[in-house]
Design an enzyme around this catalytic site. Structure first.
Site, short mmCIF file in Angstrom:
data_model
loop_
_atom_site.label_atom_id
_atom_site.label_comp_id
_atom_site.label_asym_id
_atom_site.label_seq_id
_atom_site.Cartn_x
_atom_site.Cartn_y
_atom_site.Cartn_z
N GLY A 70 -9.41 -0.16 5.76
CA GLY A 70 -9.14 0.37 5.03
C GLY A 70 -9.93 0.05 3.51
N ASN A 150 2.25 3.46 -0.08
CA ASN A 150 2.17 2.89 1.59
C ASN A 150 3.62 1.99 1.24
OD1 ASN A 150 0.48 1.47 -0.65
ND2 ASN A 150 1.13 -0.58 0.33
N ALA A 199 -7.14 1.92 11.53
CA ALA A 199 -7.08 2.41 12.28
C ALA A 199 -5.57 2.17 12.73
CB ALA A 199 -7.87 2.38 13.52
N CYS A 324 9.21 -12.82 -5.12
CA CYS A 324 9.36 -14.75 -4.27
C CYS A 324 8.55 -14.52 -3.01
CB CYS A 324 10.23 -14.80 -4.09
SG CYS A 324 11.36 -14.82 -5.51
C1 LIG Z 1 -2.59 2.74 0.34
C2 LIG Z 1 -3.35 1.26 1.58
N1 LIG Z 1 -4.34 1.97 1.43
C3 LIG Z 1 -5.59 0.54 2.47
C4 LIG Z 1 -4.77 -0.45 3.02
C5 LIG Z 1 -5.33 -1.61 3.21
O1 LIG Z 1 -6.30 -1.59 4.78
P1 LIG Z 1 -6.88 -2.19 5.65
O2 LIG Z 1 -5.60 -3.56 5.61
O3 LIG Z 1 -6.96 -2.13 6.06
O4 LIG Z 1 -7.04 -3.09 4.65
C6 LIG Z 1 -3.27 -0.12 3.29
C7 LIG Z 1 -2.83 -0.98 3.75
O5 LIG Z 1 -2.86 -2.53 4.11
C8 LIG Z 1 -2.60 0.55 2.08
O6 LIG Z 1 -1.09 0.88 2.69
S1 FES Z 2 9.78 -17.94 -4.72
FE1 FES Z 2 11.61 -16.29 -6.20
S2 FES Z 2 13.57 -17.43 -6.17
FE2 FES Z 2 11.67 -18.54 -4.90
#
Ligand SMILES: Cc1ncc(COP(=O)(O)O)c(C=O)c1O
Ligand code: FES
Ligand SMILES: Cc1ncc(COP(=O)(O)O)c(C=O)c1O
Ligand code: FES
Lengths: 389, 124, 389
Positions: A70, A150, A199, A324
């Site tokens: 992607g 996402n 995919a 973190c």
């Molecule tokens: C919205 C979105 N765009 C792009 C990607 C990138 O896809 P890929 O990991 O296949 O490069 C992701 C997932 O990691 C995604 O959630």
């Molecule tokens: S990295 Fe944020 S508290 Fe440890």
């Protein structure tokens, strides 16, 4: 019990796709661009995979190029058109909550002399169509807005955006990595010129994605080499993975509506129960159209990594929007972009339900989660401050 | 990124969590918007740390370093406690991932703040 | 009989690599960058694969990034350094006979404002070290020369080139796609700063390659996205393919000397026999150090596609340097670069022997080839002209 609730990150390869791939990992290995029989065998498989996907997405086979991910599809698509349209203008518009593969590409384009408008989103993660219209300039060549986010699952009004883009003769790119295989649609429904997908988000293999390029769209080359994929994505074709992708999409489309319903029911059930059992939480983007299996939950006064690891200890896999647990120690730009305070962004966990999750698993999570949150809150000075006020 | 077993142990079973009413020394360090905050409570008799409790908001590394550092100062003289460095804390945990080293400063700073508070009270 | 003599194009995935991949195509599917256990399982596999390859190549694990192909490694490497060193200078030197993934990248850089010197080669395909030295300028930032050429197999004097590069503090990139897994060497042997390779050339899977980047080399990002592979090759890691690559390289190194010897013997035997049996042929680059299994044969007065298809009819897979079997209808720039006349370039066939070829297969080809050549020459006006003179 092991419960995988990180399906927005990546999914398990489905059995059907694996089985479709095996012959191309064993028996058939010729270069699909070679003229001999070894190449014709794989060349045919490549052609058929392209047709399968094109049919499912109601596009032409000729409008599809295969990529390695992607991320690569986003790079090839965005960088390809901005370079091709450089003379017309150097302004592009992207939303504030894009995946890093679009966001960092836009930021890199800024360094390369392009101008970028980052579209704000509201508290549910929806882009503001009025701001979009106002942002359009004479030299705007591209609008890029993701289909579903996402992290929180918010689905953008693509139809409206596509109409705006078309009205101004601006190209429209959509990162549909989170929706292809989950929602039933065609890029033709929304006036999309370029659309990326991957995919491994729909139970296909990792290492393969695709870019839809509407017929006639002028593209400059981003990655250069041989002639594969119209010269836009050179490199020996990864036929096994492409065959797996096509099979996985076929399987996903077969039950796409039932699957949507099932995931949504599980998700809604999950949310209902945890709202009941755990105080001071917020379900993000709950008011708007979301991906059916995505639940982004802010546990106030807590930090995400500690929740993530505590859940992991119980066999439950999720992801977090906390700084973190990110590589650059910044809190999620998506959550911040939605106006969630930094303190609360840290305590946000994404549960993403997928095809292979069961009600039994969700019940297990519903049982394990409250004591974890309670234990961590007992330790949290913020929680105690809150309780004492 | 992977944590050592010791980090996971102190994260899952943190020692000395809680509060001390009317502590002899109290310190609070960190910032919620940065994702970490620690408070520490000390009971001190004859310059010896007799009891210590903490509360921490933060990642596993922040919680584990808080936990182990309370163990490291319990029963120590105030002057000795001041010598506990974040490096020593990280070592006691069999190491921290490089990007998590900063979390260990939190415990060191919180201990220092609590002891300063104690010294200030004592001198008044 | 089916005889695959196109091993320079791509190879069959070895059984060992396939078996190493299967668990990562079925059981272990977590995102290798996720913190939970599903991610730690694959994260560990990714780390181990990187270490395996680094050990074999005598480099540090930290000096290796995984890519989706040799093409991508070439693009990331070359474009990454030229952008990073833009301020120092914009001149690069590449050989005349590079693979399209380097050659077309260099040509694209010309369009983007860089200056490129294309180094000439002699009739055996060797670069001219004197010309190289003369081509170096104050603003030269990169020399890119392939290790072995894919069409004729010629091995370049990397040691000397590396010394020249080092002496002028110029970065040295090597496309080693045709040699990694076939020859035993380390990029450290030749002062190489960047080196590309690709798994499917050494019986690993398609869709995965790697780029060696010497520690401390400044790199700009070419493809942008998340933080994977130091941010230089973002996108969800293709762990199954990477594991397969590592296993394939391990297997290749186990018998690397014996394999070299076997392929060379078969190749020399083949050449000896066809020289004996077929008039008016030329074995290209025969006088210099070549890849052991590569035989580039010019059949004068013939066109390659017709030979290729006639051989294919007999189950023999080869590739051709003919314009007629290329996508752009240009004769091979490699052969032309070596000073081979266009007419003869058309009649050039590459036989590339690999691990799974047997003496029996070579004997079969030795038998089938002469009547094919004879039949086609009977039809060729050029051949008849030649005969009549
Ligand atoms: C919205 C979105 N765009 C792009 C990607 C990138 O896809 P890929 O990991 O296949 O490069 C992701 C997932 O990691 C995604 O959630
Ligand atoms: S990295 Fe944020 S508290 Fe440890
Ligand atoms: C010398 C050389 N470089 C680069 C490549 C490109 O490799 P890939 O097909 O993995 O992109 C090849 C093979 O096609 C090659 O032979
Ligand atoms: S003779 Fe037909 S393409 Fe060359």
């Amino acid at each position: 019990m092991k419960v995988y609730l990180d399906n927005n990150a990546t999914t398990k390869l489905c059995k059907e796709a694996f089985e479709a791939m095996v012959p191309y990992l064993t028996e058939y290995y010729g270069n699909s661009h070679s003229m001999h029989r070894f190449g014709q065998e794989t060349g045919k498989a490549l052609r058929e995979a392209r047709e399968t996907i094109a049919n499912l997405l109601k596009i032409e086979a000729d409008e599809l190029i295969f990529t390695a991910s992607g991320t690569e599809a986003n790079n090839i698509g965005i960088r390809g058109v901005v370079r091709a349209f450089e003379r017309r203008g150097k302004h592009i518009i992207v939303s504030e909550i894009e995946h890093p593969s679009v966001r960092n590409t836009a930021k890199d384009l800024e360094k390369l002399g392009y101008e970028v408008t980052f579209l704000k989103v509201d508290k549910n993660g929806l882009v503001d169509l009025e701001q979009l219209k106002k942002s359009i300039r004479k030299d705007t060549v591209l609008i890029s807005v993701m289909h579903a986010n996402n992290e929180v699952g918010t689905i953008q009004p693509l139809k409206e955006i596509g109409q705006i883009a078309k009205g101004h003769r601006i190209l429209f790119h959509v990162d549909a990595v989170q929706t292809v295989g989950k929602l039933k649609f065609s890029p033709k429904d929304y006036n999309i010129d370029l659309m990326s997908f991957s995919a491994h988000k729909f139970y296909g293999p990792k290492g393969v994605g695709a870019l839809y390029i509407k017929k006639g769209t002028r593209m400059a080359k981003f990655i250069t080499g041989g002639g594969q994929e119209k010269g836009l994505r050179p490199g020996t074709s990864n036929v096994a993975a492409i065959v797996g992708m096509a099979k996985a999409l076929e399987v996903a489309f077969k039950n796409i509506k039932e699957e949507y319903k099932k995931e949504k029911e599980l998700r809604d059930y999950f949310e209902e129960k945890i709202i009941e059992k755990i105080p001071e939480i917020v379900i993000n983007s709950k008011e708007v159209d979301r991906l059916p299996g995505t639940s982004s939950v802010t546990f106030k006064y807590l930090e995400g990594e500690s929740i993530l690891l505590s859940l992991d200890f119980k066999g439950i896999a999720v992801s977090s929007g906390s700084a973190c647990s990110s590589e650059d120690l910044h809190a999620s730009h998506v959550l911040l972009g939605m106006g969630i305070e930094e303190e609360f962004a840290h305590g946000t966990i994404r549960f993403s339900i997928g095809r292979y999750n069961t009600k039994e698993e969700i019940d297990y999570v519903i049982n394990e989660l409250p004591p974890i949150i309670e234990r961590l809150r007992m330790m949290s000075p913020l929680w105690n401050e809150f309780k004492n006020n | 990124m992977q944590y050592s077993e010791k980090v996971m142990d102190h994260f899952m079973n943190p020692r000395n969590v809680g509060v001390i009413e009317n502590p002899d020394g109290y310190g609070k360090i960190g910032n919620a918007s940065c994702g970490d905050m620690m408070e520490i409570f000390l009971r001190i008799e004859d310059d010896i740390i007799k009891d210590v409790k903490f509360r921490t908001f933060g990642c596993a590394s922040a919680i584990a370093t808080s936990s182990i550092s309370t163990e490291m100062i319990l029963g120590k003289k105030v002057s000795e406690a001041l010598e506990v460095t974040n490096k020593a804390v990280a070592e006691a945990l069999d190491g921290l991932p490089p990007q998590k080293m900063h979390c260990s400063v939190l415990a060191e700073d919180a201990i220092k703040a609590a002891i300063e508070d104690y010294l200030k009270k004592k001198n008044n």
